[in-house]
Enzyme design. Structure first.
Site, PDB file in Angstrom:
ATOM      1  N   HIS A 192       0.734  -1.177   0.066  1.00 21.02           N
ATOM      2  CA  HIS A 192       0.109  -0.116   0.023  1.00 21.02           C
ATOM      3  C   HIS A 192       0.880   1.275   0.146  1.00 21.02           C
ATOM      4  O   HIS A 192       1.382   1.798   1.190  1.00 21.02           O
ATOM      5  CB  HIS A 192      -0.887  -0.031   1.262  1.00 21.02           C
ATOM      6  CG  HIS A 192      -1.925  -1.104   1.239  1.00 21.02           C
ATOM      7  ND1 HIS A 192      -2.966  -0.905   0.408  1.00 21.02           N
ATOM      8  CD2 HIS A 192      -2.090  -2.307   2.002  1.00 21.02           C
ATOM      9  CE1 HIS A 192      -3.844  -2.112   0.638  1.00 21.02           C
ATOM     10  NE2 HIS A 192      -3.477  -2.945   1.375  1.00 21.02           N
ATOM     11  N   HIS A 250      -0.453  -6.740  -5.179  1.00 21.22           N
ATOM     12  CA  HIS A 250      -0.547  -7.881  -4.480  1.00 21.22           C
ATOM     13  C   HIS A 250       0.028  -8.987  -5.184  1.00 21.22           C
ATOM     14  O   HIS A 250      -0.170  -9.203  -6.589  1.00 21.22           O
ATOM     15  CB  HIS A 250      -2.010  -8.296  -4.098  1.00 21.22           C
ATOM     16  CG  HIS A 250      -2.268  -9.623  -3.818  1.00 21.22           C
ATOM     17  ND1 HIS A 250      -2.873 -10.584  -4.831  1.00 21.22           N
ATOM     18  CD2 HIS A 250      -2.090 -10.454  -2.513  1.00 21.22           C
ATOM     19  CE1 HIS A 250      -2.841 -11.702  -4.444  1.00 21.22           C
ATOM     20  NE2 HIS A 250      -2.594 -11.618  -2.828  1.00 21.22           N
ATOM     21  N   VAL A 270       2.078 -16.601  -4.028  1.00 21.04           N
ATOM     22  CA  VAL A 270       2.540 -17.906  -4.918  1.00 21.04           C
ATOM     23  C   VAL A 270       2.586 -18.900  -3.822  1.00 21.04           C
ATOM     24  O   VAL A 270       2.995 -18.757  -2.638  1.00 21.04           O
ATOM     25  CB  VAL A 270       4.079 -17.812  -5.496  1.00 21.04           C
ATOM     26  CG1 VAL A 270       3.859 -17.105  -6.751  1.00 21.04           C
ATOM     27  CG2 VAL A 270       5.004 -16.959  -4.496  1.00 21.04           C
ATOM     28  N   ARG A 271       1.825 -19.914  -4.216  1.00 17.86           N
ATOM     29  CA  ARG A 271       1.770 -21.078  -2.987  1.00 17.86           C
ATOM     30  C   ARG A 271       1.740 -22.624  -3.677  1.00 17.86           C
ATOM     31  O   ARG A 271       1.564 -22.860  -4.874  1.00 17.86           O
ATOM     32  CB  ARG A 271       0.575 -20.827  -2.296  1.00 17.86           C
ATOM     33  CG  ARG A 271      -0.804 -20.950  -3.275  1.00 17.86           C
ATOM     34  CD  ARG A 271      -2.075 -20.429  -2.747  1.00 17.86           C
ATOM     35  NE  ARG A 271      -3.209 -20.597  -3.739  1.00 17.86           N
ATOM     36  CZ  ARG A 271      -3.597 -19.696  -4.364  1.00 17.86           C
ATOM     37  NH1 ARG A 271      -2.851 -18.443  -4.382  1.00 17.86           N
ATOM     38  NH2 ARG A 271      -4.568 -19.804  -5.227  1.00 17.86           N
ATOM     39  N   HIS A 318       0.751  -5.848 -17.680  1.00 15.21           N
ATOM     40  CA  HIS A 318       0.274  -6.969 -18.581  1.00 15.21           C
ATOM     41  C   HIS A 318       1.175  -7.483 -19.665  1.00 15.21           C
ATOM     42  O   HIS A 318       1.373  -8.897 -19.666  1.00 15.21           O
ATOM     43  CB  HIS A 318      -1.242  -6.675 -19.110  1.00 15.21           C
ATOM     44  CG  HIS A 318      -2.234  -6.857 -18.244  1.00 15.21           C
ATOM     45  ND1 HIS A 318      -2.871  -7.964 -17.847  1.00 15.21           N
ATOM     46  CD2 HIS A 318      -3.001  -5.843 -17.522  1.00 15.21           C
ATOM     47  CE1 HIS A 318      -3.877  -7.764 -17.016  1.00 15.21           C
ATOM     48  NE2 HIS A 318      -3.773  -6.541 -16.767  1.00 15.21           N
ATOM     49  N   HIS A 335     -21.078  -6.909  -5.582  1.00 16.57           N
ATOM     50  CA  HIS A 335     -21.893  -6.121  -4.994  1.00 16.57           C
ATOM     51  C   HIS A 335     -21.523  -4.713  -5.561  1.00 16.57           C
ATOM     52  O   HIS A 335     -22.332  -3.763  -5.312  1.00 16.57           O
ATOM     53  CB  HIS A 335     -22.026  -6.203  -3.488  1.00 16.57           C
ATOM     54  CG  HIS A 335     -20.604  -5.744  -2.850  1.00 16.57           C
ATOM     55  ND1 HIS A 335     -19.627  -6.533  -2.907  1.00 16.57           N
ATOM     56  CD2 HIS A 335     -20.258  -4.512  -2.109  1.00 16.57           C
ATOM     57  CE1 HIS A 335     -18.480  -5.783  -2.393  1.00 16.57           C
ATOM     58  NE2 HIS A 335     -18.884  -4.539  -1.866  1.00 16.57           N
TER      59      HIS A 335
END
Lengths: 302, 302
Positions: B99, B109, B112-113, B147, B177
């Protein structure tokens, strides 16, 4: 159980209650007034969102009335009657949230609502609601007065009403990932119809009135307490917990976001100002430390 | 599919990646440094939460490594393999959130996992991750560069990789929403194992490297843009959407809160400062209006 269900009487009461809550909050302010934003989604769903921002006393407050007719009741809307999930329903309610400017004045919330839903066999109805108080600086005097008024509202409805709805409130307004309650609680009830329509409607009205009568004196008592940057910073930090609860757990918020295109009306409950600081710990022995130690948890305030 | 699974190699890579991300972010700062907060929950679950707060460039940034061994995989953790829900699992990952202070520098953000889970018959594994960019003031040049780097990371893995993971990102980082994306997207992938272990591990590394290489030049390009109260107010408002997404929808956040006692590590992603204003609408034709009109949605940035 035999009293006649009068949904229109509930709607009229709730619209009047909205007006009286708006008037009561405006009396606290010198100049700030609510913006009244009526809306109509279709023939049967309508409401009025009333929001005051930037007041001397209330940094932000919302008093929303809505009547929503929906094609399919979500499972989250009724805990005890899963057979009603997916059935057409009508929900009429008032939601109130107050975020005062002075960190010594607690935030407060009240909701009163009436649901009806149709199964193949019958029409079902129930009331829900309650109120809870979220202090940033705790005062025993306020907590005792708040719960005394809650207890008085319940008294005509049986000796078990207050302890039952007080405990339900502590369990509902709970942040499991923090291991703490949102504040000092109050009352919470849902799926309530066992007393018959007239008596349950009367209870909802007691709760609505008790909220204003319990909250306004606390605002007046604490409203002139001097404060500085330290207290505002702590209030901002704690308001993050308010946002966490409402966005992670509050059934009313999640139900609303799934069943309405009016995200702004639903999210009026979120604070005007908040922030997250990693692993903040208040100084031991400070007033900020006392909040979690003495006020956030299920306590007997009688 | 036959390459040998080496979970320890993934762990080593991710710990090194955390170090390099921390070093790269610290290079942006004159004085501010990350607080490194290692933790160990039990013999098998451990991690290190690294948070920088109050920097000149980064108002708040977190770079978290964690390895969590759990008794029962929650359904939310795997979309495509519901048969693994409830099975013992190991999850190793790095999450990064930035931030920046300057409202002209986008938030960013990356995650990686690597997951493995055991059924009665076999051991299963998969990689997941991606990155997305959340500008408050949009710049075509930044969106195209972001990109382009994402596309380059995907190129060695087939012509369909970038469009597939780009679309998945747009769909994942979406606020239903609000009817808008969190930002301009990037890449998102999950349950990825079809390329075999070595190649999928290589892809995860490409994504991790591409994130830093795509983000740091944008921070440098926009970091000296003059700004005032107006831009800070808009940033604060938009950061509320960031909090909404993470608390309402982000699977990583919800999974983490349900599977760990480390709420502070998980919620390091939340902004240092945010707020909600009822029914705010930017002035037509303003830079603030351009954000939603031109940047928040699924767009081709090639």
């Amino acid at each position: 159980m035999s009293s006649r269900v009068d949904a229109e009487a509930v709607r009229r009461y709730l619209e009047q209650y909205q007006d009286s809550a708006v008037a009561a909050f405006e009396e606290l302010e010198r100049q700030a007034r609510f913006r009244q934003d009526p809306w109509q989604q279709d023939d049967s769903s309508f409401g009025c969102t009333c929001v005051l921002e930037g007041g001397d006393v209330l940094e932000k407050a919302g008093v929303n009335f809505s009547r929503v007719v929906g094609p399919a009741l979500p499972p989250a809307a009724t805990e005890r009657h899963p057979e009603l999930a997916g059935q057409p329903f009508t929900a009429t309610g008032v939601s109130i949230v107050a975020h005062p400017r002075n960190p010594y004045v607690p935030a407060a919330h009240c909701n009163v609502r009436f649901f009806s839903a149709r199964t193949a066999e019958e029409e079902r109805w129930w009331f829900g609601g309650g109120f809870d108080l979220t202090p940033y600086y705790g005062f025993d005097e306020d907590a005792r007065a708040w719960h005394a008024r809650a207890r008085a509202a319940c008294a005509p409805f049986g000796a078990d009403a207050y302890p039952r709805f007080k405990q339900w409130c502590d369990e509902y307004f709970y942040l499991p990932h923090r291991g703490e309650t949102r504040g000092i609680g109050g009352l919470f009830f849902d799926d309530l119809n066992a007393w018959g329509f007239s008596r349950t409607f009367a209870f909802m009205q007691e709760v609505a009135v008790a909220f204003l009568e319990a909250y306004l004196p606390i605002v007046q008592r604490r409203g002139n307490t001097p404060y500085g940057d330290r207290e505002r910073a702590f209030q901002k930090y704690r308001r993050g917990r308010y946002a966490e609860f409402n966005l992670l757990y509050d059934r009313g918020t999640l139900f609303g976001l799934q069943n309405s295109r009016r995200a702004e009306s639903i999210l009026m409950s979120l604070p005007p100002d908040c922030g997250w600081t990693y692993d903040y710990r208040p100084e031991p022995g400070s007033a900020e430390a006392a909040l979690a130690e003495r006020f956030l948890g299920s306590r007997d305030w009688s």
